[in-house]
Design an enzyme around this catalytic site. Structure first.
Site, PDB file in Angstrom:
ATOM      1  N   ASP A 141       0.847  -1.198   0.000  1.00 12.91           N
ATOM      2  CA  ASP A 141       0.000   0.000   0.000  1.00 12.91           C
ATOM      3  C   ASP A 141       0.880   1.245   0.000  1.00 12.91           C
ATOM      4  OD1 ASP A 141      -2.182   1.693   0.185  1.00 12.91           O
ATOM      5  OD2 ASP A 141      -2.347   1.492   2.360  1.00 12.91           O
ATOM      6  N   ASN A 145     -10.686   4.634  12.534  1.00  8.78           N
ATOM      7  CA  ASN A 145     -10.136   3.496  11.794  1.00  8.78           C
ATOM      8  C   ASN A 145      -9.688   2.432  12.791  1.00  8.78           C
ATOM      9  OD1 ASN A 145      -8.866   1.743  10.060  1.00  8.78           O
ATOM     10  ND2 ASN A 145      -7.138   3.092   9.607  1.00  8.78           N
TER      11      ASN A 145
END
Length: 300
Positions: free
Chosen positions: A62, A213
């Site tokens: 990522d 998150n």
């Protein structure tokens, strides 16, 4: 049968209503369209499409390697299979502010209910890794302005993510979040906050919803839904949970086949065929096929 019974416009309205109402809106991360159907069947309020998951699904880290086309394609495949609103990780908008404008319109066309744009330097890094850098204030603000100005459906949610907490501290993160809200952000995703007190302070400082998150193995503790709700958080994502569960079981399953020569011992840990058929509505397709195959034209 086939795709969602709701239009993208209806899903965007549903997301707006959920964020405006009481309670915590829960968005587990879907790693494919089938898992989105599973999330819906369990009663969650939305589906999250993680940039980290799309990268991992492609076998990539990522670090900003995925393209807008790849993200929009996968996110659209997921969004169309569920009646729930889907929120997608749009990284840094895939370029300059003009690219962010194109990104929002592409994701609208793909059927998403909303997206978040971050203020990291491109190419970005995973939000819970060290060594991140953020862009200057003008660049961050212009990304959000470009996305807000470019959207054609006013109900499409443009969320601003800031990684400022890990770079310059909490006070700087609050200041950055306020500036992004002033630029038009509908909600804020403050990444890598440390503790419930920081979530509460961020929520109090802003007049838009904030997102938490709850990713595993990150910098923060995995707070309960009640804790987050009491701290003023309006949305929570579990971005990589299902992928990690699936890959963990896949690895253990392969090890079992190597060790014993058969998958017999794994059967009670698998989704049964009948449950899979229920999830994809096999019976609905069969009935539809029968009506088509059984149709006759009357000749006069």
């Amino acid at each position: 049968m086939l795709y969602s019974s709701k239009t993208p416009a209806e899903k965007r309205v549903a997301l707006r209503q959920a964020l405006a109402g009481p309670g915590l809106v829960r968005f587990p991360g879907a790693f494919n369209p089938l898992s989105a159907r599973l999330i819906e069947s369990k009663g969650f309020e939305g589906v999250y499409v993680s940039g980290a998951v799309i990268s991992a699904d492609l076998g990539l880290p990522d670090i900003g390697l995925t393209t807008l086309t790849e993200v929009a394609t996968r996110a659209g495949q997921i969004a169309r299979m569920t009646d729930l609103p889907s929120l997608v990780d749009a990284d840094t908008g895939f370029g300059e502010p003009l690219n962010a404008a194109r990104t929002v319109q592409t994701l609208e066309d793909a059927g998403l209910a909303g997206m978040h744009l971050e203020d990291q330097v491109n190419p970005k890094r995973c939000g819970h890794l060290d060594g991140k850098s953020v862009v200057d204030l003008d660049t961050a603000v212009n990304r959000i302005k470009a996305a807000v100005d470019a959207r054609r459906d006013a109900n499409f949610v443009v969320m601003a993510r800031t990684d400022m907490r890990a770079v310059e501290g909490f006070a700087a993160a609050v200041d950055r979040a306020k500036a992004l809200v002033d630029a038009g952000a509908d909600a804020v995703f403050p990444e890598a906050l440390e503790g419930l007190a920081e979530f509460e302070a961020m929520a109090e400082a802003l007049d838009v919803p904030i997102l938490a998150n709850m990713t595993e193995f990150g910098k923060g503790r995995l707070h309960t839904q009640d804790e987050l709700r009491d701290a003023g958080v309006r949305m929570v994502i579990y971005p990589v949970t299902l992928l990690r569960l699936a890959m963990g079981e896949a690895e253990r399953g392969l090890d079992e086949i190597i060790a014993s020569g058969t998958q017999e011992a794994l059967l009670d840990r698998m989704q049964h065929r009948r449950d899979l058929y229920d999830l994809i509505d096999y019976e609905g397709y069969s009935q539809f096929d029968d009506t088509v195959a059984g149709f006759t034209v009357t000749k006069e």
